[in-house]
Design an enzyme around this catalytic site. Structure first.
Site, short mmCIF file in Angstrom:
data_model
loop_
_atom_site.label_atom_id
_atom_site.label_comp_id
_atom_site.label_asym_id
_atom_site.label_seq_id
_atom_site.Cartn_x
_atom_site.Cartn_y
_atom_site.Cartn_z
N GLU A 1 0.78 -1.23 0.00
CA GLU A 1 0.00 0.00 0.00
C GLU A 1 0.82 1.28 0.00
O GLU A 1 0.36 2.30 -0.53
CB GLU A 1 -0.93 0.00 1.23
CG GLU A 1 -2.01 -1.06 1.20
CD GLU A 1 -3.04 -0.80 0.12
OE1 GLU A 1 -3.52 0.34 0.00
OE2 GLU A 1 -3.33 -1.74 -0.64
N SER B 1 -48.95 -32.27 37.69
CA SER B 1 -48.67 -32.77 39.05
C SER B 1 -47.39 -32.20 39.63
O SER B 1 -47.11 -32.38 40.82
CB SER B 1 -48.59 -34.29 39.04
OG SER B 1 -49.85 -34.85 38.69
#
Length: 816
Positions: free
Chosen positions: A112, A490
């Site tokens: 770059e 239950s």
């Protein structure tokens, strides 16, 4: 015009003046040109300065870069710091400047901005080159931007390509260079840039493309990543490997030319093939339902920005227990599913046995992994097996005994006759689902239609140690562990029995198990509750009634105690008021509760009588490790005595030690000799719990605990419908609990309950419930609280059993 005037003036001057006058004229012209040049330069400089001031006044403060907050995903971890999930659109793993590998930095500089360490933020040669290109072609040329200029653009400017933006870039780059070091600028750049596939920065890119950390990257891998900023799609090693290879090799050569690599390193790197592929997030623990709970909590408390602020959330989940919970739930759902038959293949591909591998993979592409099941295509049907090609796996083989369960489904209670060979079940070209069995062999499978949930708490402080909200989160994000409000059946009875003991009933109290008919005075409708077996057993001790889950005993017990008293007890166990009905059906669990709420309620029994508050997040930290939240749960302390009373460190006591001890004994009896007797295979004496089944078997529960863990399992359809004949809590939900506790309790020694003061053991006659001697052939030991020991005549039993159905109807009419 100026030249013609000078010529005429010179001619006139030469005629009328001698030589010195000619020299004076030249001096005047030179002075004129000098003044003009100075004037033009001044105007240009002044204009440039005014333009700079105008633009600079709108530019951001560069000092912000010293405090920059990069968007970093929210990370969720287990108690043992296993990564569960990351949230945020941008994947980023910030790398401090001093931890960026030298070769990786050099690769990006070579690609770059090779003059990065020598220019002042602007590469004049590059800008001139771009300017010449613009003059020659009339087109803007990409390039001329230094790393510093890219930092300016990425942090402060929009991506639009205009001359004004370029000027702003230049000004910002000069400012950045004046305030930050080169190393700081490079670190900002490498952590910010987009590198494809949602990867921002080198840390995320290294993980996504190579499954590595940056310090593990090779030279060629570093060069490959350095080629991405220019065009993340065009030079992507996954989607365009040929172009990416050329770009990589160009960068490697540049690194060699810049003396970052010697010839040997270059040659070795150039020989390496492209090996990049997409690596999924480095998730270490699969717990998406937990991750989503954390995400919702963080957004609610800290706002949407919490998903991109780099928070680290540490949960109370134990990775080994979470793995056990997921495995237990999926196994139980598959077992239920196989009991009810084969609903058919996924699709018919139309491919023959000679189809190519490419054609097979193309057909399988439209199907994905769901839970433990993988799509597979039948290649051959043999006498006692089938050959299949499993998606993502090699060609394999399913033995006939791994598919004999596949009787055709008719409805929840019916299946067709048993098939005798594979060709009665499957054909060549069928697309089916398979899963690995416990022995590691493939077996025929299907995606369960039934749903389930498992939640496990540490009863001492409420920490959620495992949670699974369904078979597959990506198929259904509905979290049944925390959101599904279902009838507990239950499973509610232990709360009722707790209140009975508090009201003076004993474990030997006899209640009549006989038919009951109640009339609704407003609708003239009858309610005829029954036991699950449809049978009646006459006078029954409370211990037997809970062990065998006798419905009619529970209804009579509720009537004698009073509905509102029991409702308040349920609320004290943590059940919300609006989920507790004020009718006799409450005795049978007709209210509603989530598995998490049931886990909280049963933790009361497990921890000695205290109501804890479930919690999931133990602490929250910032990206830098700063603590922003920490949990301080109120703990159950059964042996702290009066110290726990009124102390905010301790959870409130809701059941006395003696009543809690008796209830634990009852619930242990359910496992030893009752509806949960299958759990005895775990070989422990410190387990307790209660099955739960609702009308028409629409919900199946098991609510159980040891002193170390509470675990609740639920199984049912999201849109309630019968599970099928015989699919009770004992058959459908209890196995899930057993599979989980078998793994979860490894390493937990068996604990014997401490007997609180004021508990004594006496002999009773098992038929009458009255006190007796040890020599009585029907004598059995029973536990009692001091002051609540029955005499020679059980007045409670007599009163209860003398109530006729007519009397009960008269007294209960007002409850409907």
């Amino acid at each position: 015009m100026n030249e013609e005037f000078c010529d005429r003036f010179l001619l006139f001057y030469e005629v009328t003046n001698p030589e010195p006058r000619k020299r004076s004229f030249l001096k005047t012209c030179l002075r004129f040109l000098t003044i003009a040049s100075i004037l033009c330069t001044t105007i240009a400089v002044t204009g440039a300065y005014l333009l700079y001031q105008t633009i600079a006044s709108d530019l951001p403060d560069i000092s912000q870069l010293r405090e920059v907050k990069l968007q970093v995903p929210l990370a969720v971890y287990s108690e043992d710091e296993q990564l569960i999930a990351q949230f945020g659109k941008k994947k980023r793993i910030p790398i401090p400047g001093n931890r960026i590998p030298k070769k990786l930095a050099e690769a990006f500089i070579a690609a770059e901005d090779h003059r990065f360490f020598s220019h002042p933020g602007i590469d004049y040669k590059g800008l001139i080159r771009a300017g010449v290109q613009l003059i020659r072609t009339g087109k803007k040329r990409q390039g001329g931007s230094t790393i510093t200029m890219q930092v300016a653009r990425n942090f402060f400017l929009s991506p639009e390509k205009t001359y004004l933006r370029k000027i702003k870039e230049i000004i910002l780059a000069l400012e950045i260079e004046s305030q930050l070091s080169k190393q700081e600028i490079l670190s900002l750049y490498l952590n910010k840039i987009y590198l494809g596939h949602r990867a921002y920065g080198i840390g995320a890119a290294a993980q996504i493309y190579y499954g590595k950390t940056v310090d593990q990257l090779t030279i060629e891998e570093s060069a490959m990543m350095a080629g991405l900023p220019k065009a993340p799609s065009r030079f992507n090693p996954v989607t365009n490997p040929e172009r990416a290879l050329k770009r990589r090799n160009y960068i490697l050569t540049r690194m060699h030319n810049l003396q970052y690599l010697d010839q040997k390193e270059l040659d070795q790197a150039l020989e390496q093939p492209v090996i990049a592929r997409i690596h999924s997030d480095s998730i270490e623990l699969h717990a998406p339902y937990i991750a989503e709970l954390v995400r919702q909590k963080m957004v609610k408390k800290f706002g949407p920005h919490s998903l991109t602020s780099g928070y680290k959330v540490y949960t109370t989940v134990k990775s080994e227990l979470q793995i056990a919970a997921r495995s237990a739930l999926r196994r139980a759902l598959h077992e239920y599913d196989e009991r009810h038959g084969f609903r058919g293949i996924e699709a018919q591909s139309g491919l023959a046995a000679t189809a190519s591998e490419g054609d097979i993979l193309e057909r399988l592409k439209g199907f994905r992994k769901v839970g433990d099941t993988l799509p597979a295509l039948v290649r051959a049907v043999n006498k006692d097996s089938i050959d299949v090609r499993v998606l993502g796996k090699e060609r394999t083989h399913l033995a006939w005994d791994k598919m004999t369960w596949a009787r055709k489904y008719i409805n929840q209670n019916e299946r067709e006759a048993l098939a005798r060979s594979p060709d009665q079940v499957l054909s060549i070209g069928d697309i089916i689902r398979v899963r690995k069995g416990r022995t590691g062999n493939w077996r025929l499978a299907q995606i369960p239609e039934v749903s389930g949930a498992l939640i496990s708490l540490n009863p001492a402080d409420g920490a959620m140690v495992a949670l699974v909200g369904g078979y597959d989160f990506y198929r259904s994000k509905y979290n049944r562990a925390t959101q599904a409000r279902r009838q507990p059946g239950s499973g509610f009875k232990p709360i009722l029995f707790t209140k009975a003991l508090e009201e003076g009933f004993t474990l030997s109290t006899m209640i009549n198990d006989a038919p009951i008919v109640y009339m609704n005075p407003w609708t003239d409708e009858e309610w005829r509750p029954q036991n699950y077996s449809g049978k009646y057993y006459g006078p029954t001790r409370l211990r037997i009634a809970l062990r065998k889950s006798r419905n009619l005993v529970s209804i009579r017990l509720l009537r004698q105690i009073g509905i509102e008293k029991v409702a308040q007890t349920a609320i004290s166990f943590g059940l919300p008021t609006d989920q507790v009905p004020r009718t006799l059906s409450m005795a049978l669990g007709s209210g509603s509760a989530t598995p998490l709420q049931m886990a909280r309620a049963y933790s009361v029994f497990a921890n000695g009588g205290f109501l804890i508050e479930p919690y999931l997040v133990s602490r929250v930290e910032t990206l830098d490790g700063e603590l922003v939240e920490e949990a301080f749960p109120r703990i159950a302390c059964p042996h702290c005595g009066d110290l726990s009373s009124g102390n905010n460190m301790f959870a409130p006591r809701v059941v006395s030690p003696r009543v809690n001890y008796l209830m634990t004994s009852l619930l242990q009896d359910v496992i030893r000799r009752g509806t949960a007797v299958r759990a005895n295979r775990l070989g422990r004496k410190d387990l307790a719990g209660k099955t739960g089944t609702t009308n028409e078997q629409r919900d199946a529960w098991f609510n159980g605990f040891s002193p170390a863990l509470t675990a609740i399992t639920w199984l049912g359809f999201d849109l309630p419908k019968p599970l099928g004949k015989g699919e009770t809590g004992s058959r459908a939900a209890l196995p899930m609990w057993i599979y989980y506790m078998e793994k979860a309790l490894e390493g937990f020694p068996e604990e014997k309950s401490r007997v609180p003061k004021g508990i004594e053991t006496l002999y009773i006659n098992q038929s009458s419930g009255f006190l007796t001697s040890a020599s009585d052939p029907e004598a059995v030991p029973e536990l009692f609280r001091e002051g609540f020991v029955p005499g020679q005549r059980n007045s409670e039993t007599v009163d209860a059993n003398r109530l006729s159905d007519e009397t009960e109807n008269d007294q209960l009419e007002s409850l409907f």
